[in-house]
Design a protein around this motif. Structure first.
Motif, PDB file in Angstrom:
ATOM      1  N   THR A  73      -0.787   9.721   6.860  1.00  0.00           N
ATOM      2  CA  THR A  73      -0.206   9.247   5.606  1.00  0.00           C
ATOM      3  C   THR A  73      -1.210   9.442   4.472  1.00  0.00           C
ATOM      4  OG1 THR A  73      -0.977   6.986   5.957  1.00  0.00           O
ATOM      5  CG2 THR A  73       1.252   7.493   6.710  1.00  0.00           C
ATOM      6  N   TYR A  74      -0.652   9.555   3.272  1.00  0.00           N
ATOM      7  CA  TYR A  74      -1.453   9.481   2.054  1.00  0.00           C
ATOM      8  C   TYR A  74      -0.549   8.932   0.960  1.00  0.00           C
ATOM      9  CZ  TYR A  74       0.601  13.795   0.025  1.00  0.00           C
ATOM     10  OH  TYR A  74       1.434  14.733  -0.492  1.00  0.00           O
ATOM     11  N   LYS A  75      -1.112   8.603  -0.177  1.00  0.00           N
ATOM     12  CA  LYS A  75      -0.323   8.053  -1.283  1.00  0.00           C
ATOM     13  C   LYS A  75      -0.252   9.066  -2.411  1.00  0.00           C
ATOM     14  CE  LYS A  75      -1.312   3.318  -0.111  1.00  0.00           C
ATOM     15  NZ  LYS A  75      -0.193   2.601   0.250  1.00  0.00           N
ATOM     16  N   ASP A  76       0.940   9.213  -2.993  1.00  0.00           N
ATOM     17  CA  ASP A  76       1.095  10.130  -4.122  1.00  0.00           C
ATOM     18  C   ASP A  76       0.613   9.458  -5.407  1.00  0.00           C
ATOM     19  OD1 ASP A  76       3.132   8.396  -4.892  1.00  0.00           O
ATOM     20  OD2 ASP A  76       4.754   9.819  -4.559  1.00  0.00           O
ATOM     21  N   GLU A  77       0.816  10.128  -6.551  1.00  0.00           N
ATOM     22  CA  GLU A  77       0.336   9.602  -7.837  1.00  0.00           C
ATOM     23  C   GLU A  77       0.931   8.236  -8.171  1.00  0.00           C
ATOM     24  OE1 GLU A  77       2.174  12.729  -8.008  1.00  0.00           O
ATOM     25  OE2 GLU A  77       0.376  13.791  -7.393  1.00  0.00           O
ATOM     26  N   ASP A  78       2.160   7.966  -7.700  1.00  0.00           N
ATOM     27  CA  ASP A  78       2.833   6.690  -7.975  1.00  0.00           C
ATOM     28  C   ASP A  78       2.489   5.614  -6.952  1.00  0.00           C
ATOM     29  OD1 ASP A  78       4.136   7.978 -10.107  1.00  0.00           O
ATOM     30  OD2 ASP A  78       5.755   8.665  -8.781  1.00  0.00           O
ATOM     31  N   GLY A  79       1.630   5.947  -5.979  1.00  0.00           N
ATOM     32  CA  GLY A  79       1.263   4.980  -4.945  1.00  0.00           C
ATOM     33  C   GLY A  79       2.260   4.929  -3.790  1.00  0.00           C
ATOM     34  N   GLU A  80       3.225   5.838  -3.790  1.00  0.00           N
ATOM     35  CA  GLU A  80       4.229   5.899  -2.728  1.00  0.00           C
ATOM     36  C   GLU A  80       3.606   6.542  -1.488  1.00  0.00           C
ATOM     37  OE1 GLU A  80       7.593   4.984  -2.719  1.00  0.00           O
ATOM     38  OE2 GLU A  80       7.209   4.020  -4.646  1.00  0.00           O
ATOM     39  N   PRO A  81       3.873   5.985  -0.309  1.00  0.00           N
ATOM     40  CA  PRO A  81       3.319   6.591   0.905  1.00  0.00           C
ATOM     41  C   PRO A  81       4.048   7.894   1.262  1.00  0.00           C
ATOM     42  CG  PRO A  81       4.698   4.720   1.463  1.00  0.00           C
ATOM     43  CD  PRO A  81       4.622   4.762  -0.028  1.00  0.00           C
ATOM     44  N   ILE A  82       3.275   8.879   1.649  1.00  0.00           N
ATOM     45  CA  ILE A  82       3.797  10.175   2.064  1.00  0.00           C
ATOM     46  C   ILE A  82       3.450  10.339   3.542  1.00  0.00           C
ATOM     47  CG2 ILE A  82       3.761  12.670   1.680  1.00  0.00           C
ATOM     48  CD1 ILE A  82       4.674  10.956  -0.762  1.00  0.00           C
ATOM     49  N   LEU A  83       4.427  10.697   4.337  1.00  0.00           N
ATOM     50  CA  LEU A  83       4.231  10.924   5.757  1.00  0.00           C
ATOM     51  C   LEU A  83       3.946  12.410   5.970  1.00  0.00           C
ATOM     52  CD1 LEU A  83       4.442   9.619   8.617  1.00  0.00           C
ATOM     53  CD2 LEU A  83       6.815  10.403   8.630  1.00  0.00           C
ATOM     54  N   VAL A  84       2.918  12.700   6.741  1.00  0.00           N
ATOM     55  CA  VAL A  84       2.533  14.082   7.026  1.00  0.00           C
ATOM     56  C   VAL A  84       2.486  14.254   8.541  1.00  0.00           C
ATOM     57  CG1 VAL A  84       0.737  15.845   6.773  1.00  0.00           C
ATOM     58  CG2 VAL A  84       1.121  14.188   4.941  1.00  0.00           C
ATOM     59  N   VAL A  85       3.157  15.297   9.022  1.00  0.00           N
ATOM     60  CA  VAL A  85       3.128  15.605  10.451  1.00  0.00           C
ATOM     61  C   VAL A  85       2.526  16.992  10.609  1.00  0.00           C
ATOM     62  CG1 VAL A  85       4.483  15.932  12.546  1.00  0.00           C
ATOM     63  CG2 VAL A  85       5.150  14.170  10.899  1.00  0.00           C
ATOM     64  N   ILE A  86       1.465  17.079  11.416  1.00  0.00           N
ATOM     65  CA  ILE A  86       0.827  18.359  11.696  1.00  0.00           C
ATOM     66  C   ILE A  86       0.920  18.599  13.193  1.00  0.00           C
ATOM     67  CG2 ILE A  86      -1.318  19.683  11.667  1.00  0.00           C
ATOM     68  CD1 ILE A  86      -2.121  18.126   9.167  1.00  0.00           C
ATOM     69  N   ASP A  87       1.496  19.739  13.520  1.00  0.00           N
ATOM     70  CA  ASP A  87       1.612  20.148  14.915  1.00  0.00           C
ATOM     71  C   ASP A  87       0.980  21.526  15.028  1.00  0.00           C
ATOM     72  OD1 ASP A  87       2.258  20.475  17.561  1.00  0.00           O
ATOM     73  OD2 ASP A  87       4.400  20.789  17.214  1.00  0.00           O
ATOM     74  N   ASP A  88      -0.326  21.552  15.215  1.00  0.00           N
ATOM     75  CA  ASP A  88      -1.153  22.745  15.326  1.00  0.00           C
ATOM     76  C   ASP A  88      -0.967  23.690  14.133  1.00  0.00           C
ATOM     77  OD1 ASP A  88      -3.161  24.197  16.570  1.00  0.00           O
ATOM     78  OD2 ASP A  88      -1.719  25.489  17.586  1.00  0.00           O
ATOM     79  N   ASN A  89       0.048  24.515  14.126  1.00  0.00           N
ATOM     80  CA  ASN A  89       0.228  25.496  13.044  1.00  0.00           C
ATOM     81  C   ASN A  89       1.399  25.180  12.123  1.00  0.00           C
ATOM     82  OD1 ASN A  89      -1.961  27.054  13.916  1.00  0.00           O
ATOM     83  ND2 ASN A  89      -0.696  28.082  15.432  1.00  0.00           N
TER      84      ASN A  89
END
Length: 172
Positions: A73-89
């Motif tokens: 997760t990270y937060k965008d400029e508005d403080g909204e949480p962003i979900l990130v999924v990384i599966d190798d490539n």
């Protein structure tokens, strides 16, 4: 007094100052006489400390493999949480409670650096087009926090991802 005689005179003074015998002077025991043995001892200690320092640094080196697979997760400029999924490539970001997505392919340059090529973005007014490449380097890993240095189209910025404890199942 010539230089040679002056040297002999200095040896006599050292002998008297240390109150030691000639054999002890030859063994360089007098504390006023900095010997090669003393310098070697100091250099050995410095080398040992330097080696210990380098080995400790290797234990604290970044374990970049934490970013190769997982949910973050990270937060965008508005403080909204962003979900990130990384599966190798494969890299997918979910914005506004999974209403919008950004999909990229990842090419790992080395264990701590990759290039993400934009494949698809449904986020309104997204400034980048398909095929845009973002270069990402992992600067530091601190527990579950990953600090990144990124550049895209000549702009540079820093970011922080936090690894989630449990992987969230994601539907495409």
């Amino acid at each position: 007094m010539t230089l040679w005689v002056h040297r002999q005179s200095m040896r006599s003074k050292k002998k008297q100052a240390c109150n030691i015998t000639q054999s002890q002077i030859n063994k360089k025991i007098c504390p006023n006489n900095y010997s090669r043995k003393f310098h070697r001892l100091i250099m050995k200690k410095i080398s040992l400390l330097f080696g210990l320092f380098l080995s400790l640094m290797s234990f604290t080196a970044n374990d970049c493999s934490i970013l190769h697979n997982g949910t973050f997760t990270y937060k965008d400029e508005d403080g909204e949480p962003i979900l990130v999924v990384i599966d190798d490539n494969k890299h997918t970001e979910y914005h506004k409670n999974k209403k919008y997505t950004i999909q990229s392919t990842i090419k790992w340059i080395n264990n701590c650096e990759y290039h993400a090529t934009l494949v698809k973005a449904t986020l309104p007014n997204f400034p980048f087009k398909k095929g845009t490449v973002m270069k990402v380097a992992i600067d530091k890993v601190d527990g579950d926090d990953i600090y990144l240095a990124c550049s895209v189209n000549g702009s540079k910025f820093e970011s922080k991802l936090t690894k989630k404890k449990e992987a969230t199942p994601v539907e495409d």
